[in-house]
Design a protein around this motif. Sequence first.
Motif, mmCIF file in Angstrom:
data_model
loop_
_atom_site.group_PDB
_atom_site.id
_atom_site.type_symbol
_atom_site.label_atom_id
_atom_site.label_comp_id
_atom_site.label_asym_id
_atom_site.label_seq_id
_atom_site.Cartn_x
_atom_site.Cartn_y
_atom_site.Cartn_z
ATOM 1 N N GLU A 1 28.528 9.638 36.266
ATOM 2 C CA GLU A 1 27.130 9.885 35.489
ATOM 3 C C GLU A 1 26.057 10.137 36.317
ATOM 4 N N LEU A 2 25.334 10.904 35.976
ATOM 5 C CA LEU A 2 23.938 11.493 36.691
ATOM 6 C C LEU A 2 22.848 10.923 35.809
ATOM 7 N N HIS A 3 21.795 9.890 36.551
ATOM 8 C CA HIS A 3 20.781 9.173 36.167
ATOM 9 C C HIS A 3 19.521 9.861 36.849
ATOM 10 N N ASP A 4 18.529 9.647 35.744
ATOM 11 C CA ASP A 4 17.188 9.910 36.474
ATOM 12 C C ASP A 4 17.148 11.198 37.314
ATOM 13 N N GLU B 1 26.668 7.278 39.519
ATOM 14 C CA GLU B 1 27.687 6.169 39.287
ATOM 15 C C GLU B 1 28.878 6.621 38.972
ATOM 16 N N ASN B 2 29.697 5.820 39.309
ATOM 17 C CA ASN B 2 31.111 6.249 39.055
ATOM 18 C C ASN B 2 31.698 4.941 38.030
ATOM 19 N N VAL B 3 31.703 5.353 36.901
ATOM 20 C CA VAL B 3 31.753 4.317 35.728
ATOM 21 C C VAL B 3 32.989 4.378 34.890
ATOM 22 N N LYS C 1 31.570 1.247 39.812
ATOM 23 C CA LYS C 1 32.483 1.064 40.931
ATOM 24 C C LYS C 1 31.570 0.361 42.096
ATOM 25 N N LYS C 2 32.076 -0.676 42.649
ATOM 26 C CA LYS C 2 31.183 -1.424 43.553
ATOM 27 C C LYS C 2 31.709 -1.258 45.071
ATOM 28 N N ASN C 3 32.952 -0.958 45.511
ATOM 29 C CA ASN C 3 33.311 -0.789 46.877
ATOM 30 C C ASN C 3 33.784 0.703 46.875
ATOM 31 N N LEU C 4 32.629 1.219 47.585
ATOM 32 C CA LEU C 4 32.795 2.744 47.718
ATOM 33 C C LEU C 4 33.582 3.118 48.906
ATOM 34 N N HIS D 1 27.003 9.718 48.494
ATOM 35 C CA HIS D 1 26.930 10.454 46.915
ATOM 36 C C HIS D 1 26.619 9.483 45.777
ATOM 37 N N LEU D 2 27.429 8.297 46.095
ATOM 38 C CA LEU D 2 27.540 7.348 44.844
ATOM 39 C C LEU D 2 26.541 6.082 44.951
ATOM 40 N N THR D 3 25.926 5.597 43.968
ATOM 41 C CA THR D 3 25.195 4.447 44.040
ATOM 42 C C THR D 3 26.434 3.202 43.542
ATOM 43 N N SER D 4 26.680 2.186 44.280
ATOM 44 C CA SER D 4 27.117 1.148 44.132
ATOM 45 C C SER D 4 26.746 0.170 43.167
#
Length: 283
Positions: free
Chosen positions: A74-77, A86-88, A104-107, A115-118
């Motif tokens: 998901e792309l936010h803001d 975010e990988n949801v 997802k917590k552990n990238l 690239h992702l926000t945990s």
Amino acid sequence: MQQEQNYEKAEKSIRSAAKQGAELAVLPEYHLLSWVPNDEKFKEACSHWETYLNKYRALAKECNINIVPGTIVELHDAGTENERLENVAYFITNTGDIAGKYVKKNLWGSIERLHLTSSSVDPHPVFDTPLGKVGMLICWDLAFPEAFREMIFKGAKLIIIPTFWTYNDCSKAGAAVNPTAEGLFLDSMLTARCFENTCAIVFANVGGPPGEGYAGLSQVCVPYAGALTRLGSHAEGMAVVDLDMQIVEDAEENYQVRADLARTDWYYHYRHNNETETEEAKL
């Protein structure tokens, strides 16, 4: 980007599973776009995440089946200083409602962390679903037994894990020892997690043609039996599995893992209770 084509392929499989009486359909991580963050079209494609989430919600209601649609990035803001990907994973009930979501917590290494926000320090959630209390993890989360313990402590008996795991994730040093080391990792960890937590696991991994590094090995795993079914190392396909959760109850009666977790004098209890941990830190 083949987002629509990949959705249509997933939809076909879900409809087939529903016709066979399946109550739950689980897809792999990154199933809509694969993981191509450096593709110039990737970020824009991620902005359409809600469209596909709603498609799966409508499909779940139409087919009367619970769906975990792998993960959706998901792309936010967008365009702001708070822009994030975010990988949801979502649990969608057979009525089309969202029972819960997990970010997802552990990238995985710099490949994802760039690239992702945990979900960082957010607790691991457990959801009330038509199938009972369910927890969800994503791919590399599997490596952390603490994640399982937290959800088991909260009452989860079924853990669902959408995954994008390949043999190429192994280092050169590891592959020199065992070219299929990642397959050993997956089979070993899935079985161990079921035994040590008296839970069942639905593990859905990507598959594909031989020679491209796909690990596959999607499986439903329980204590005592291990994998009830397991797709091949390179298989891209679907399996309908009969999961008897009584096995989980029998394993708990035998091993008493949940009973120990519930004890107020259990040695490790503080690790799953923020108030206790905080108080002990003050001493």
